[in-house]
Design an enzyme around this catalytic site. Sequence first.
Site, PDB file in Angstrom:
ATOM      1  N   TYR A 173     -46.744 -36.374 -18.461  1.00 12.76           N
ATOM      2  CA  TYR A 173     -47.311 -35.726 -17.282  1.00 12.76           C
ATOM      3  C   TYR A 173     -46.230 -34.894 -16.569  1.00 12.76           C
ATOM      4  O   TYR A 173     -45.341 -34.380 -17.246  1.00 12.76           O
ATOM      5  CB  TYR A 173     -47.927 -36.773 -16.329  1.00 12.76           C
ATOM      6  N   LYS A 199     -54.461 -37.703 -27.118  1.00 15.31           N
ATOM      7  CA  LYS A 199     -54.428 -36.233 -27.084  1.00 15.31           C
ATOM      8  C   LYS A 199     -53.476 -35.643 -28.124  1.00 15.31           C
ATOM      9  O   LYS A 199     -53.672 -34.525 -28.590  1.00 15.31           O
ATOM     10  CB  LYS A 199     -54.021 -35.757 -25.679  1.00 15.31           C
ATOM     11  N   TYR A 216     -64.460 -36.483 -25.943  1.00 18.85           N
ATOM     12  CA  TYR A 216     -63.201 -36.734 -25.228  1.00 18.85           C
ATOM     13  C   TYR A 216     -63.114 -38.170 -24.711  1.00 18.85           C
ATOM     14  O   TYR A 216     -62.110 -38.863 -24.898  1.00 18.85           O
ATOM     15  CB  TYR A 216     -63.099 -35.722 -24.075  1.00 18.85           C
ATOM     16  N   VAL A 263     -52.950 -43.537 -19.254  1.00 18.18           N
ATOM     17  CA  VAL A 263     -53.117 -44.254 -17.979  1.00 18.18           C
ATOM     18  C   VAL A 263     -53.487 -45.720 -18.139  1.00 18.18           C
ATOM     19  O   VAL A 263     -53.527 -46.461 -17.151  1.00 18.18           O
ATOM     20  CB  VAL A 263     -54.168 -43.605 -17.046  1.00 18.18           C
ATOM     21  N   SER A 309     -54.550 -40.968 -22.774  1.00 16.34           N
ATOM     22  CA  SER A 309     -53.955 -39.659 -23.086  1.00 16.34           C
ATOM     23  C   SER A 309     -53.110 -39.657 -24.353  1.00 16.34           C
ATOM     24  O   SER A 309     -52.787 -38.581 -24.884  1.00 16.34           O
ATOM     25  CB  SER A 309     -53.098 -39.181 -21.918  1.00 16.34           C
TER      26      SER A 309
END
Lengths: 314, 314, 314, 314
Positions: free
Chosen positions: B250, B73, B198, B268, B70
Amino acid sequence: MTSETELNRLAEQLPAWLETSRKESRHGQPASYIPELAHAPGDALGIALLDAAGREVTAGDSRLSFTLQSISKVFTLLLALMDQGEEGVFRKVGMEPTGDDFNSMLKLELVEPGIPFNPLINAGAIAVSSLIRGATPAEKTERILSFFREVAGDPTLTFNEAVYRSEAATAHRNRSLAYFLKDNEVLDEEVEPVLDVYFKHCSVEVTCRHVARMALVLAMNGTDPLTGRELVPRRYVQIAKTFMVSCGMYNASGEFAIRVGLPAKSGVAGGILALVPGRYGIGVVGPALNEKGNSIAGVHLLQTMSEAFDWSMF
Amino acid sequence: MTSETELNRLAEQLPAWLETSRKESRHGQPASYIPELAHAPGDALGIALLDAAGREVTAGDSRLSFTLQSISKVFTLLLALMDQGEEGVFRKVGMEPTGDDFNSMLKLELVEPGIPFNPLINAGAIAVSSLIRGATPAEKTERILSFFREVAGDPTLTFNEAVYRSEAATAHRNRSLAYFLKDNEVLDEEVEPVLDVYFKHCSVEVTCRHVARMALVLAMNGTDPLTGRELVPRRYVQIAKTFMVSCGMYNASGEFAIRVGLPAKSGVAGGILALVPGRYGIGVVGPALNEKGNSIAGVHLLQTMSEAFDWSMF
Amino acid sequence: MTSETELNRLAEQLPAWLETSRKESRHGQPASYIPELAHAPGDALGIALLDAAGREVTAGDSRLSFTLQSISKVFTLLLALMDQGEEGVFRKVGMEPTGDDFNSMLKLELVEPGIPFNPLINAGAIAVSSLIRGATPAEKTERILSFFREVAGDPTLTFNEAVYRSEAATAHRNRSLAYFLKDNEVLDEEVEPVLDVYFKHCSVEVTCRHVARMALVLAMNGTDPLTGRELVPRRYVQIAKTFMVSCGMYNASGEFAIRVGLPAKSGVAGGILALVPGRYGIGVVGPALNEKGNSIAGVHLLQTMSEAFDWSMF
Amino acid sequence: MTSETELNRLAEQLPAWLETSRKESRHGQPASYIPELAHAPGDALGIALLDAAGREVTAGDSRLSFTLQSISKVFTLLLALMDQGEEGVFRKVGMEPTGDDFNSMLKLELVEPGIPFNPLINAGAIAVSSLIRGATPAEKTERILSFFREVAGDPTLTFNEAVYRSEAATAHRNRSLAYFLKDNEVLDEEVEPVLDVYFKHCSVEVTCRHVARMALVLAMNGTDPLTGRELVPRRYVQIAKTFMVSCGMYNASGEFAIRVGLPAKSGVAGGILALVPGRYGIGVVGPALNEKGNSIAGVHLLQTMSEAFDWSMF
């Protein structure tokens, strides 16, 4: 740019900016769910800005009286932190934004352990009200008023009786929230006395100038620069400012952080408390709200100023 | 305290702090939902910190390879902003934290207009991947890799084939999210090509030192201080940093903001990118995750450092 | 009243009732989410009713062709029960109404263990499709078609290729559901082959007269009274009828039970299968749907008939 | 099989069946959320069955006293229907099962227009209590008691003061529900008087034999066969029986319909009212509850009987 230069430029431009922002009011309307608030003038817009040297800039309806409503939650949080410490407070409320409406009950039912996600949604603020020390609701209210007066630098500050009564009479959703909290063992006390404290601190009547002063204390990390008195420990102010960024503008806080980038807290009477860290306290009032419950013209004006002076803390 | 003095003190204390934080790992465990990630050493912990003068401090397993997951991102968001502008991006993703799990679909179903709440949850990042310019998935991936290499200062950076395959094979929940987005007309393209892009950018392999360099570019508002090149417009970095504060960890972002107070993004695989605005880029890796999906030892170490040096931006 | 007397009275009154009900169509409209369905005539309304002696009453557009859509779910459930037994089926789907939309994913995310609440919502029917025996999707489809043909008493019954293609091309939400099920380990097979089976049985083309015959088999507890053949064990028909009462009309099933009181299953092409236990099978078609996804005129007509003849099983 | 033959066989087998079912009790436990209920004997199990000729079969702890709790909701619904008509009742409560827990508030917040989904969940039953005619809570309670006494054939029936007080003192969640309803304008009256009526009818004390008699009146469509008096219009009994099938056993109603197939209503004191249409009224009590809030042994016993005598109405 020095504060003084900036203030001069601001004083010059603010009236025009304010009139532009005021036009946004027609896309919103005053809160109607508390009957007493529905009477507010929908196209009013006022602002006061105060720096650490006591220089003040005002524009528009800066003398309009309004009630703090959710803005008060920042200060009851500070008082609860002083009364109970971080651990005592965070046993009863969490630290996360919800993504839901400010009076939503979804997460109380869906997410263990059923404590409010943060102290700035209604559920969280009710839990915080219950943490203020005081043998009786009256004593709690007295301590809250004392603290608010000190931060606002006005010993006459008090709650508006009509608004308080209007809230207390119609706050079915808040009662529902509070009984849910009671059921989840978040509230140790009875519901009605807690709500009485809550309704009263929401109903404290101010003008933008009070709010600017209150914001300035936060901007200066808890010390009132005009008196030199330390009113709140810096760590607690840090916590409050963090919540103001993550949850201060209801579930439009993320957008406000992107577009304005300042710690702020809004109330449904149309007030917004905002601050430029280390520099200014700002109070805004514009009763016409957008669909998220924030002053539509007030947000517009803060964005204009933040962009013009590059105030975002990000 | 100058940066140099601070770095010297940090270099001295970091090994001991790191070992203390490493012990927290036993309360967590590596992600298991991507099979390839489950093999990571659960008690590893590494850190690299880099300042604008190119001074670097490392400790622990700073040479451990891991995939961005992540963390990527943040950078696809930057690239999408450069490709589509603010308006183009915010037509497809919102600006609000969700209060829900990173792979939750609740709000896609419950909240109009059904676009992802923000670009850092899985749904939002998939939408962002679809916004990267490129005639084919391969071309998009190539542009993303180029950008990542530039920001990380390493032209050899690439994705880990085994992790990519493992993700692509098991990402049922992400496929579910993507088809929901397709149904809500958030994705203009077909689902599988978007997911291919992705999965690949999530699988880019790095060490903490890469991440520190990437973070430093953000800390310096988009300019790589080591080369002097402006890689990203400052406004887009501002947007990214704001999201990192409100949604980067998160649904523990609020707590991280209170306890650490720095823009950060976790993955993660156990990585965390964090930055001290204007000063440092930081990369951390610790594969054992807490129940929110963040590196348990990594968060602990960042909190220790932030408290010791008073780094919170609030 | 004997069946014959009742049928005579029904034959007499049905045309007038049907025209009255047909007028309700203007308050609804044909399903638009499957492009091919949007072409259906919005003001069509047809009905066929069949008793165990083979007496048939029809009215209106009883020869209009339409696709079974969700009506097929009752019969794939029966086939899955015959293939896997009760235990095999209820390991993968529950027995409860959801109160949510037929394509909702809320409970898959919120309620452990994440299996579909019942076999008549989309998620449940997809899970059921995966339980049909057959080495390949084609073989499963062949077995389903065989079974449908047998129950409908028409060996030529088959799926409509254009509707099937239209569904397969646009069923993003069903793909999203199916991948969620895959992630929750409800589906053992790959998603696309399961969906292929599902789209095909939804696309089987019928008229009201087929549906009446299919309903009659259920009304007679699994035996086709016209051939004397036992097609489905009585216990499985009992299960199917129970689900038709509790979940057959989407999240308007409760209201339908109160107002009509008969086991029924609707489809988004406007069909409704209903039955009077021990007496009649009924097929209705009226493509204009209400906001819950049921034929608005069809429900109206069934209510008129049930009230007139006191058919409610409650 | 005639009723008499069946009753003879039942009388013979019931003691053994009951002891088998009683063993299930150890997998459940008495409700603890109302303190007074927690004292109930966890392994008790009693049953009474009554037919239209007044023949009664009892077994086990059929003389154990318990409070109706949610069983009362069926009869307040009937009284409200007699007081307000269908339209008056269904303006305030819906007709759909929820799929959620009996005290859930999710759908009140998420689904317009925010009225309770059905009259048998707590929110719905509270709304129904407010619809009972009477100038004061005491008058409403008096009318409810009168009606319950008439249906149960016992003029001495009354509420248990200790249970009522225990409920009233601890019912935070019900208060939360009621204030939410007030906010949604479902309740016209004040919350506390409505709740007083609600708590009292939940606290009416009975034995299985009362419940069997009450059930028999429903089984005979509103006429007490032992007195010949028509106590409730047939249409209202039909509505009540429909709700008992779709929502009578909380969110295990679907499973109960599949496995037992009879209209029934459970209460958290462990009672179950069930009926075989046209034939029997049944009262069961077994205080140990399963996780859905139904008597674990009671459900087991009813399933045994329904299967043995093929009682399912489906």
